[in-house]
Scaffold this motif. Structure first.
Motif, PDB file in Angstrom:
ATOM      1  N   ILE A 145       0.857  -1.185   0.000  1.00 25.60           N
ATOM      2  CA  ILE A 145       0.000   0.000   0.000  1.00 25.60           C
ATOM      3  C   ILE A 145       0.893   1.235   0.000  1.00 25.60           C
ATOM      4  N   ILE A 146       0.596   2.164  -0.915  1.00 23.65           N
ATOM      5  CA  ILE A 146       1.315   3.430  -0.999  1.00 23.65           C
ATOM      6  C   ILE A 146       0.342   4.550  -0.659  1.00 23.65           C
ATOM      7  N   PHE A 147       0.692   5.355   0.341  1.00 23.76           N
ATOM      8  CA  PHE A 147      -0.177   6.449   0.772  1.00 23.76           C
ATOM      9  C   PHE A 147       0.315   7.780   0.224  1.00 23.76           C
ATOM     10  N   CYS A 148      -0.588   8.528  -0.405  1.00 25.99           N
ATOM     11  CA  CYS A 148      -0.310   9.887  -0.868  1.00 25.99           C
ATOM     12  C   CYS A 148      -1.215  10.856  -0.109  1.00 25.99           C
ATOM     13  N   SER A 149      -0.846  12.131  -0.104  1.00 24.72           N
ATOM     14  CA  SER A 149      -1.582  13.117   0.684  1.00 24.72           C
ATOM     15  C   SER A 149      -2.866  13.577   0.024  1.00 24.72           C
ATOM     16  N   THR A 150      -2.961  13.500  -1.307  1.00 26.91           N
ATOM     17  CA  THR A 150      -4.161  13.951  -2.012  1.00 26.91           C
ATOM     18  C   THR A 150      -4.527  12.955  -3.111  1.00 26.91           C
ATOM     19  N   LYS A 151      -5.792  13.011  -3.530  1.00 27.78           N
ATOM     20  CA  LYS A 151      -6.225  12.107  -4.600  1.00 27.78           C
ATOM     21  C   LYS A 151      -5.571  12.473  -5.933  1.00 27.78           C
ATOM     22  N   ASP A 152      -5.222  13.749  -6.131  1.00 26.15           N
ATOM     23  CA  ASP A 152      -4.530  14.125  -7.359  1.00 26.15           C
ATOM     24  C   ASP A 152      -3.146  13.472  -7.430  1.00 26.15           C
ATOM     25  N   LYS A 153      -2.456  13.399  -6.290  1.00 24.42           N
ATOM     26  CA  LYS A 153      -1.164  12.720  -6.263  1.00 24.42           C
ATOM     27  C   LYS A 153      -1.342  11.219  -6.477  1.00 24.42           C
ATOM     28  N   VAL A 154      -2.428  10.670  -5.945  1.00 24.81           N
ATOM     29  CA  VAL A 154      -2.719   9.250  -6.161  1.00 24.81           C
ATOM     30  C   VAL A 154      -2.849   8.963  -7.650  1.00 24.81           C
ATOM     31  N   LYS A 155      -3.613   9.800  -8.344  1.00 23.37           N
ATOM     32  CA  LYS A 155      -3.819   9.604  -9.781  1.00 23.37           C
ATOM     33  C   LYS A 155      -2.511   9.755 -10.555  1.00 23.37           C
ATOM     34  N   ALA A 156      -1.723  10.777 -10.187  1.00 21.19           N
ATOM     35  CA  ALA A 156      -0.463  11.032 -10.896  1.00 21.19           C
ATOM     36  C   ALA A 156       0.526   9.884 -10.706  1.00 21.19           C
ATOM     37  N   LEU A 157       0.650   9.390  -9.470  1.00 11.32           N
ATOM     38  CA  LEU A 157       1.583   8.289  -9.212  1.00 11.32           C
ATOM     39  C   LEU A 157       1.108   7.007  -9.877  1.00 11.32           C
ATOM     40  N   HIS A 158      -0.193   6.790  -9.876  1.00 11.37           N
ATOM     41  CA  HIS A 158      -0.740   5.606 -10.549  1.00 11.37           C
ATOM     42  C   HIS A 158      -0.399   5.630 -12.037  1.00 11.37           C
ATOM     43  N   LYS A 159      -0.499   6.794 -12.635  1.00 10.53           N
ATOM     44  CA  LYS A 159      -0.182   6.937 -14.058  1.00 10.53           C
ATOM     45  C   LYS A 159       1.273   6.582 -14.337  1.00 10.53           C
ATOM     46  N   VAL A 160       2.158   6.920 -13.401  1.00 11.42           N
ATOM     47  CA  VAL A 160       3.583   6.634 -13.565  1.00 11.42           C
ATOM     48  C   VAL A 160       3.879   5.147 -13.340  1.00 11.42           C
ATOM     49  N   LEU A 161       3.325   4.568 -12.271  1.00 12.04           N
ATOM     50  CA  LEU A 161       3.687   3.201 -11.887  1.00 12.04           C
ATOM     51  C   LEU A 161       3.006   2.123 -12.714  1.00 12.04           C
ATOM     52  N   LYS A 162       1.847   2.423 -13.295  1.00 13.40           N
ATOM     53  CA  LYS A 162       1.121   1.372 -14.017  1.00 13.40           C
ATOM     54  C   LYS A 162       1.873   0.903 -15.262  1.00 13.40           C
ATOM     55  N   LYS A 163       2.870   1.676 -15.693  1.00  9.99           N
ATOM     56  CA  LYS A 163       3.653   1.281 -16.857  1.00  9.99           C
ATOM     57  C   LYS A 163       4.576   0.094 -16.554  1.00  9.99           C
ATOM     58  N   GLY A 164       4.896  -0.109 -15.278  1.00  7.22           N
ATOM     59  CA  GLY A 164       5.818  -1.196 -14.972  1.00  7.22           C
ATOM     60  C   GLY A 164       5.391  -2.105 -13.838  1.00  7.22           C
ATOM     61  N   PHE A 165       4.242  -1.786 -13.172  1.00  6.81           N
ATOM     62  CA  PHE A 165       3.841  -2.580 -12.010  1.00  6.81           C
ATOM     63  C   PHE A 165       2.335  -2.859 -12.054  1.00  6.81           C
ATOM     64  N   ASP A 166       1.943  -3.902 -11.330  1.00  3.45           N
ATOM     65  CA  ASP A 166       0.529  -4.266 -11.192  1.00  3.45           C
ATOM     66  C   ASP A 166      -0.060  -3.415 -10.081  1.00  3.45           C
ATOM     67  N   VAL A 167      -0.667  -2.295 -10.435  1.00  2.06           N
ATOM     68  CA  VAL A 167      -1.057  -1.295  -9.457  1.00  2.06           C
ATOM     69  C   VAL A 167      -2.437  -0.730  -9.765  1.00  2.06           C
ATOM     70  N   GLU A 168      -3.176  -0.361  -8.719  1.00  2.00           N
ATOM     71  CA  GLU A 168      -4.469   0.290  -8.861  1.00  2.00           C
ATOM     72  C   GLU A 168      -4.522   1.514  -7.945  1.00  2.00           C
ATOM     73  N   ALA A 169      -5.315   2.502  -8.343  1.00  2.00           N
ATOM     74  CA  ALA A 169      -5.508   3.714  -7.542  1.00  2.00           C
ATOM     75  C   ALA A 169      -6.866   3.641  -6.846  1.00  2.00           C
ATOM     76  N   PHE A 170      -6.891   4.040  -5.581  1.00  2.93           N
ATOM     77  CA  PHE A 170      -8.114   3.989  -4.777  1.00  2.93           C
ATOM     78  C   PHE A 170      -8.353   5.380  -4.205  1.00  2.93           C
ATOM     79  N   HIS A 171      -9.446   6.043  -4.651  1.00  2.00           N
ATOM     80  CA  HIS A 171      -9.710   7.407  -4.194  1.00  2.00           C
ATOM     81  C   HIS A 171     -11.208   7.693  -4.238  1.00  2.00           C
ATOM     82  N   SER A 172     -11.600   8.843  -3.723  1.00  2.00           N
ATOM     83  CA  SER A 172     -13.013   9.168  -3.545  1.00  2.00           C
ATOM     84  C   SER A 172     -13.741   9.480  -4.847  1.00  2.00           C
TER      85      SER A 172
END
Length: 467
Positions: free
Chosen positions: A246-273
């Protein structure tokens, strides 16, 4: 001691045996006897210590003895995810009891609501609800709480933070006065104690390891610039084939941005409101079943999820509240398991991390940045807290020379909406003489730079020209 000591009903004990529950945790050992005696209770314990079983088991035992076929217990939870999790645990514990429960929460579609409504009509003994949805049901006259014997508030501090205190008081007005009220919280700020006085009657108080993280968590931190975080998280995730992170970010915008970066090389999903409830449930189900290895989210998932075997928690952003750190880290090393927690601390957040170390009562190990990374900011610890240290600027790969302020050329006048920067007298260019407006009206080309009513004689040395 073991669970047999509590003398639960045989069917409940059979369920515990089938689930492999042998020995109670400290909060269960202390809270269960108090609840079985029918006393009101304020219980405070860190996340991941088995609080849900501490209040669910004695309630199931009481219902099993009385054979109640009507609504007996109301459990309030701050989030949909926590309400669903509690309901699932109740179903597991009551497998041999024939006791039913129903989760009531908003955000679902019409099918979900019809399922909830049908469960209420058929007479569920336990309702697990979020305050907002329950208020709507009560206002519409769709629930009868006259037979209620137990009110349980789980994650009470979280509900206070989310502004549910007024809703809870409204709900309490619908309940019988002769009831048992149980309040569970991971922290115990003054506002919780004040609130508890309004709804509890001479409660017993239990506190277990306030503000402490589980012993099985290996905690460390990196002192980094924000520009280094993406590369660092990729480096960490590539070092091992993690099954649950689990990776915690301070805002949902950061969650979306990091998900966009990591999904290119990892099995990852973003969870936000911003996700629909069905999407959130599908993502959480996939994560629990290990179909998704890495989950990125905000503090919405720092409580209310119970996923077995989370190996690593990464605080991509340092939490502003030290207690949120405890909740985040509590996602790993649950039920005496082992886990790892890594926090990224940038210069401006160093004082926040000092507060975290003070709360958990330990100094967290600082890791050196991996080989190939530029040097990070110096971590000053207590000195950062005292001096308000903000760190030196992050190194830039493409350094550009600082441009000198533009000086007026020829007879062009300065723009009225941009005050001229102060300069030493020796370098101060002589401003052009303003032309009297009445005698020399501006030409068509000069109108945009010399609007009317901008003469120095009217406004003087005006610093702020934005009205």
């Amino acid at each position: 001691m073991d669970f047999i000591t509590f003398n639960f009903e045989p069917a409940l004990q059979e369920g515990l045996d089938a689930m492999g529950f042998d020995q109670p945790t400290p909060i269960q050992e202390k809270a269960i006897p108090v609840i079985m005696e029918g006393k009101d209770l304020i219980a405070c314990a860190q996340t991941g210590t088995g609080k849900t079983a501490a209040f669910v088991l004695p309630i199931l035992n009481r219902i099993s003895k009385s054979g109640a076929g009507t609504l007996n217990t109301l459990i309030l939870a701050p989030t949909r995810e926590l309400a669903i999790q509690i309901d699932q645990q109740i179903q597991g514990f009551s497998y041999f009891l024939g006791i039913s429960s129903v989760p009531i929460y908003g955000g679902g579609d019409g099918i979900v609501w019809e399922q909830q409504k049908k469960a209420l009509e058929t007479g569920a003994e336990i309702v697990v609800a979020t305050p907002g949805r329950l208020i709507a049901l009560l206002a519409g006259g769709k629930m009868d709480l006259s037979s209620l014997e137990h009110l349980i508030l789980d994650e009470a501090d979280r509900m206070m933070d989310m502004g549910f205190s007024d809703d809870i008081l409204k709900i309490v007005n619908y309940l019988p006065q002769n009831r048992q009220t149980i309040l569970f919280s991971a922290t115990m700020p003054a506002k919780i104690r004040q609130f508890s006085m309004k709804i509890l009657n001479k409660p017993v108080e239990i506190s277990i390891a306030l503000g402490k993280t589980a012993e099985g968590v290996t905690q460390s931190m990196y002192s980094v610039y924000d520009t280094q975080k993406e590369d660092l998280v990729r480096h960490i995730l590539s070092q091992k084939a993690y099954e649950a992170v689990i990776i915690f970010c301070s805002t949902k915008d950061k969650v979306k941005a990091l998900h966009k970066v990591l999904k290119k090389g990892f099995d990852v999903e973003a969870f936000h409101s911003d996700l629909e409830q069905v999407e959130r449930e599908n993502i959480m189900s996939a994560f629990k079943n290990k179909a998704v290895k890495i989950l990125i989210g905000t503090d919405i998932i720092s409580r209310g999820i119970d996923v077995v075997g989370i190996e690593l928690v990464i605080n991509y952003d340092t939490p502003g509240d030290p207690e949120d750190y405890v909740h985040r880290v509590g996602r790993t090393a649950r039920a005496d398991k082992e886990g790892e927690a890594i926090t990224f601390v940038n210069p401006k957040d160093q004082h926040k991390f000092v507060r975290i170390e003070n709360l958990i009562g330990m100094k967290v190990t600082q890791n050196p940045l991996p080989e190939g990374f530029e040097r990070g900011p110096e971590y000053l610890g207590e000195k950062a807290k005292a001096s308000g240290y903000a760190g030196t600027p992050a190194p830039s790969k493409n350094k550009k020379k600082k441009k000198k302020p533009n000086r007026p050329q020829g007879g062009d006048a300065p723009r009225p909406d941009q005050p001229r920067p102060e300069q030493p007298k020796s370098e101060q260019p002589r401003p052009p003489k303003p032309r009297p407006q009445a005698q020399q009206p501006a030409s068509a080309e000069s109108k945009p730079t010399q609007p009317k009513e901008s003469s120095p004689s009217k406004y003087g040395q005006r610093k702020n020209v934005i009205d």
